[in-house]
Design a protein around this motif. Structure first.
Motif, PDB file in Angstrom:
ATOM      1  N   ALA A  22       0.812  -1.224   0.000  1.00 26.69           N
ATOM      2  CA  ALA A  22       0.000   0.000   0.000  1.00 26.69           C
ATOM      3  C   ALA A  22       0.845   1.274   0.000  1.00 26.69           C
ATOM      4  O   ALA A  22       0.319   2.367  -0.113  1.00 26.69           O
ATOM      5  N   LEU A  23       2.138   1.119   0.107  1.00 24.90           N
ATOM      6  CA  LEU A  23       3.072   2.241   0.172  1.00 24.90           C
ATOM      7  C   LEU A  23       2.903   3.184  -1.016  1.00 24.90           C
ATOM      8  O   LEU A  23       2.716   2.747  -2.146  1.00 24.90           O
ATOM      9  N   ARG A  24       2.938   4.462  -0.719  1.00 21.55           N
ATOM     10  CA  ARG A  24       2.941   5.486  -1.772  1.00 21.55           C
ATOM     11  C   ARG A  24       4.141   6.380  -1.512  1.00 21.55           C
ATOM     12  O   ARG A  24       4.430   6.723  -0.386  1.00 21.55           O
ATOM     13  N   PRO A  39       0.279   3.657   4.688  1.00 24.12           N
ATOM     14  CA  PRO A  39      -0.868   3.182   5.469  1.00 24.12           C
ATOM     15  C   PRO A  39      -0.617   1.750   5.939  1.00 24.12           C
ATOM     16  O   PRO A  39       0.263   1.060   5.414  1.00 24.12           O
ATOM     17  N   ASP A  40      -1.384   1.313   6.916  1.00 24.22           N
ATOM     18  CA  ASP A  40      -1.244  -0.061   7.401  1.00 24.22           C
ATOM     19  C   ASP A  40      -1.716  -1.073   6.364  1.00 24.22           C
ATOM     20  O   ASP A  40      -1.217  -2.192   6.309  1.00 24.22           O
ATOM     21  N   TYR A  54     -13.970  -0.052  -5.325  1.00 23.12           N
ATOM     22  CA  TYR A  54     -13.579   1.133  -4.560  1.00 23.12           C
ATOM     23  C   TYR A  54     -12.326   0.799  -3.773  1.00 23.12           C
ATOM     24  O   TYR A  54     -12.040  -0.372  -3.511  1.00 23.12           O
ATOM     25  N   ARG A  55     -11.608   1.842  -3.372  1.00 27.38           N
ATOM     26  CA  ARG A  55     -10.407   1.666  -2.557  1.00 27.38           C
ATOM     27  C   ARG A  55     -10.546   2.437  -1.255  1.00 27.38           C
ATOM     28  O   ARG A  55     -11.235   3.448  -1.193  1.00 27.38           O
ATOM     29  N   LEU A  56      -9.849   1.960  -0.228  1.00 28.86           N
ATOM     30  CA  LEU A  56      -9.687   2.728   0.999  1.00 28.86           C
ATOM     31  C   LEU A  56      -8.319   2.416   1.573  1.00 28.86           C
ATOM     32  O   LEU A  56      -7.757   1.340   1.344  1.00 28.86           O
ATOM     33  N   LEU A  57      -7.761   3.393   2.260  1.00 27.77           N
ATOM     34  CA  LEU A  57      -6.508   3.207   2.986  1.00 27.77           C
ATOM     35  C   LEU A  57      -6.874   2.972   4.440  1.00 27.77           C
ATOM     36  O   LEU A  57      -7.753   3.649   4.983  1.00 27.77           O
ATOM     37  N   LEU A  58      -6.226   2.023   5.061  1.00 29.72           N
ATOM     38  CA  LEU A  58      -6.558   1.643   6.425  1.00 29.72           C
ATOM     39  C   LEU A  58      -5.412   1.996   7.358  1.00 29.72           C
ATOM     40  O   LEU A  58      -4.258   1.642   7.096  1.00 29.72           O
ATOM     41  N   PRO A  90     -10.371   7.283   0.587  1.00 25.12           N
ATOM     42  CA  PRO A  90     -10.645   7.564   1.998  1.00 25.12           C
ATOM     43  C   PRO A  90      -9.645   6.849   2.908  1.00 25.12           C
ATOM     44  O   PRO A  90      -9.262   5.709   2.648  1.00 25.12           O
ATOM     45  N   ILE A  91      -9.243   7.553   3.952  1.00 25.50           N
ATOM     46  CA  ILE A  91      -8.344   6.998   4.959  1.00 25.50           C
ATOM     47  C   ILE A  91      -9.219   6.607   6.141  1.00 25.50           C
ATOM     48  O   ILE A  91      -9.778   7.471   6.823  1.00 25.50           O
TER      49      ILE A  91
END
Length: 148
Positions: A22-24, A39-40, A54-58, A90-91
């Motif tokens: 998930a690293l950016r 993000p985790d 859809y995507r989300l960052l956790l 969304p985070i």
């Protein structure tokens, strides 16, 4: 989290990327350094009968993070959006207490991260329903921005 959607049919998690996946990263021109947003996890999911992903960052808070560390984390997210000229998915902040959620909300106001799409979710809610309770907020963000 994934069983909450599967049991009710409200959402399905298609992919769960770990922190490394998930690293950016981006190149910060002002400091001439490569900077990271980590993000985790990142989830790819569908809602209901739709096949639209859809995507989300956790981000999972374990109750050990200070307000200063939150400032650094969310400033990095805000910097990423500005430098990359994009809007992040969304985070979702999974927190253990309402006090922590209030601290994070205060930090977001303090650093003026108004464009960060952050959604709070209590850990006890995740255990009961997964992300079902925040789906309206997530879909609202998706209606404002395209997250693929």
């Amino acid at each position: 989290m994934s069983s909450g959607g599967r049991q009710t049919g409200t959402y399905e998690i298609l992919a769960w990327l770990n922190a490394r996946e998930a690293l950016r990263w981006w190149w910060d021109r002002s400091s001439s350094q490569s900077l990271l947003v980590r993000p985790d996890a990142e989830l790819l999911y569908t809602v209901g009968d739709s096949s639209r992903p859809y995507r989300l960052l956790l981000e999972y808070d374990r109750g050990t993070t200070s307000a200063r560390e939150y400032e650094q984390k969310f400033a990095a997210y805000a910097d990423y959006q500005e430098e990359a000229q994009t809007i992040l998915p969304p985070i979702v902040m999974v927190v253990q207490s309402k006090h922590t959620a209030t601290t994070i909300e205060s930090v977001l106001r303090e650093i003026q991260a108004h464009l960060l799409p952050v959604v709070m979710l209590l850990e006890e809610e995740v255990a009961r329903t997964g992300i079902r309770s925040i789906l309206p907020q997530l879909l609202h963000f998706a209606s404002l921005f395209s997250f693929l």
